[in-house]
Design a protein around this motif. Sequence first.
Motif, short mmCIF file in Angstrom:
data_model
loop_
_atom_site.label_atom_id
_atom_site.label_comp_id
_atom_site.label_asym_id
_atom_site.label_seq_id
_atom_site.Cartn_x
_atom_site.Cartn_y
_atom_site.Cartn_z
N SER A 143 0.50 -16.58 9.29
CA SER A 143 -0.45 -15.47 9.45
C SER A 143 -0.18 -14.72 10.73
O SER A 143 -0.23 -13.47 10.77
CB SER A 143 -1.89 -16.01 9.43
OG SER A 143 -2.20 -16.59 8.20
N ILE A 150 1.44 -6.47 8.74
CA ILE A 150 0.24 -6.02 8.01
C ILE A 150 -0.34 -4.79 8.69
O ILE A 150 -0.74 -3.81 8.03
CB ILE A 150 -0.82 -7.15 7.93
CG1 ILE A 150 -0.27 -8.37 7.17
CG2 ILE A 150 -2.10 -6.64 7.30
CD1 ILE A 150 0.05 -8.10 5.72
N LYS A 153 1.91 -1.89 8.02
CA LYS A 153 1.75 -1.48 6.63
C LYS A 153 0.56 -0.55 6.48
O LYS A 153 0.63 0.51 5.83
CB LYS A 153 1.59 -2.71 5.74
CG LYS A 153 1.19 -2.41 4.31
CD LYS A 153 0.92 -3.70 3.53
CE LYS A 153 0.25 -3.43 2.20
NZ LYS A 153 -0.02 -4.66 1.45
N LYS A 154 -0.58 -0.91 7.10
CA LYS A 154 -1.78 -0.07 7.02
C LYS A 154 -1.53 1.30 7.64
O LYS A 154 -1.94 2.33 7.11
CB LYS A 154 -2.94 -0.78 7.71
CG LYS A 154 -3.44 -2.02 6.99
CD LYS A 154 -4.58 -2.68 7.75
CE LYS A 154 -5.08 -3.93 7.03
NZ LYS A 154 -6.15 -4.62 7.79
N ALA A 182 1.54 -2.74 -2.79
CA ALA A 182 1.66 -3.88 -3.70
C ALA A 182 2.29 -5.11 -3.05
O ALA A 182 2.21 -6.21 -3.60
CB ALA A 182 2.46 -3.47 -4.93
N ASP A 184 2.10 -7.93 -0.64
CA ASP A 184 1.08 -8.63 0.16
C ASP A 184 1.61 -9.12 1.49
O ASP A 184 0.88 -9.15 2.49
CB ASP A 184 0.53 -9.82 -0.63
CG ASP A 184 -0.25 -9.40 -1.87
OD1 ASP A 184 -0.87 -8.30 -1.82
OD2 ASP A 184 -0.23 -10.13 -2.87
N GLU A 185 2.88 -9.52 1.50
CA GLU A 185 3.47 -10.06 2.73
C GLU A 185 4.74 -9.27 3.05
O GLU A 185 5.86 -9.74 2.85
CB GLU A 185 3.78 -11.55 2.56
CG GLU A 185 2.52 -12.40 2.33
CD GLU A 185 2.86 -13.88 2.17
OE1 GLU A 185 4.04 -14.20 1.93
OE2 GLU A 185 1.94 -14.71 2.28
#
Length: 591
Positions: A143, A150, A153-154, A182, A184-185
């Motif tokens: 994580s 993450i 990505k946003k 699409a 997730d990681e």
Amino acid sequence: VWDDDYGISVPAKYQTTKEDISEVLSGFQRTPDALGYEIIKVHGWDYTGLIHAYENAADIARVEHVPVLVHVIELTQPQGHSTSGSHERYKSEERLKWEKEYDCNLQFKNWILANNIAEEEELEVLEKEIKKEVRLAKKEAWSEFLEPQIRAKKELVSLLGSVADQSASRIYLTRIKNDIIAIDEPSKKDIASFARKALRYVLGENNTSIDALRNWIDKFLETGEQHYSTHLYNESDSNATSIKEVLPKYSSEREWVDGRIILRNNFDSLLGAHPELIIFGEDSGAIGDVNQGLEGLQKKYGEYRVSDTGIREATIIGQGIGLAMRGLRPIAEIQYLDYLMYALQVLSDDLATLLYRTVGKQKAPLIVRTRGHRLEGIWHSGSQLGGFIHLLRGMYILVPRNMTKAAGFYNTLLKSDEPALVIECLNGYRLKEAIPENLSEISTPIGVVETVKEGTDITLLSYGATLRIVQKVAEELVDVGIDAEVIDAQSLLPFDITHETVNSLKKTNRLLIIDEDVPGGCSAYLLQQIQEVQGGFEYLDCPPETLTARSHRPAYGTDGDYFSKPNAEDIFERVYKIMHESNPTDYPELR
């Protein structure tokens, strides 16, 4: 030695004589009457045996200063060598059964139970707790690793949405946005790839959202560059390229001596000034190296400071790396440049990449001293620099044209803490040079070329022993009206960080690079640096050219050298041909 009886999938009977490395090395075992190694063999599943073996090994090595080989046998490899090499593919059922029974963790558990240290139930509870802790730690680590991606990505999804709302290619941009949503990681590669592809759909469009996307991509790639492509060299202010040049000073009545005397006197000064400096290699000690550059220094400083080694280039370099990492300043001598190839894997994998692999946390400032270039023979006349400059990125590669320049490089390197290869001219030790008054103070700059003759018609770039031939030819060219500018590269890694070569091209508009490597070797690298890095193509009136040795090893003898490597007539005629093609009236055809 970690010995599980296999080398990847190949069993020991194909790997080692007698199928046992400690048996093969038994002749190295010390005895009461002879020096040698201490060889200790121990089972990998024997917990107490391992403790005693390593305690014994540490005492022997640290107290008695005797090398120790610990041969750990009967080890298991439950997951094979790699994910593509599952050991079920090459081990027998009997071997797999044995490995399950003699798994180190299971044997350790059995030892705990046999010695009443804990009960079976306690160990089962402990094992469950450990597995739970490991799973949790794995999840937290993953994580934490994903968090920056993450977040990126946003940011990218938001930017792509803004760009799509104002673009004629909204459908395609929305598809890219949905594709990244699409995942997730996402990896850094995923994010960078989608972002960069998006720009293809807004070619010719211009608005603030597109500008914001471009700026975001630039920043994201710059951050990635910092994560993956830094610390190949020292990036602090103490790096060797920051050390300023200190020129030699000469008295009005110069003393001319063999070049090797300059090296010897400079090494003498360095050994006296740096107690942490040690020099070692083949014939470096008792005879003061094959060219007498260390003459008398072992007698003066002792066998620990100036020492001989066996003919074993790979371990000479390994020895130097270890000493350098412990804080000493070793100069490891490899007798000839050709022999450096025997140590190339260690130099490339272990030394050149150390600072990079550890993100600047570890360093090994080993100086490798060798000699090469022309000497009229197939084995000691190599100039394989096209290979070295590519395989040893992370080291400085220095090619001084004479021994005064070489001495200056050693002085510069000892003011810094980075690994380097210094290649002295093999045919220059008996050439006369004037001794500088400030020999111990001179510094040859790293990454800086030197213009040894100014000119206006053509730029001639060379290095090492070939440069002396180029200098002589430049004088002869004056007789036919050609004023050549001659530049000594001096340093190949890095090359010309101040871009002096392109300044020369602005004046001459012509370029010939001469060296004794094979075609497409180091000369091609230098051309790439001048053309692509320095933008030299903008100032050329004709195609740049290279003049190199033939593709084969240098043939034997004076005639072999003449027909294998660029000679004075080759250089003269190539320069004249370039000038003839530019101005056939003033320079009629020669041949």
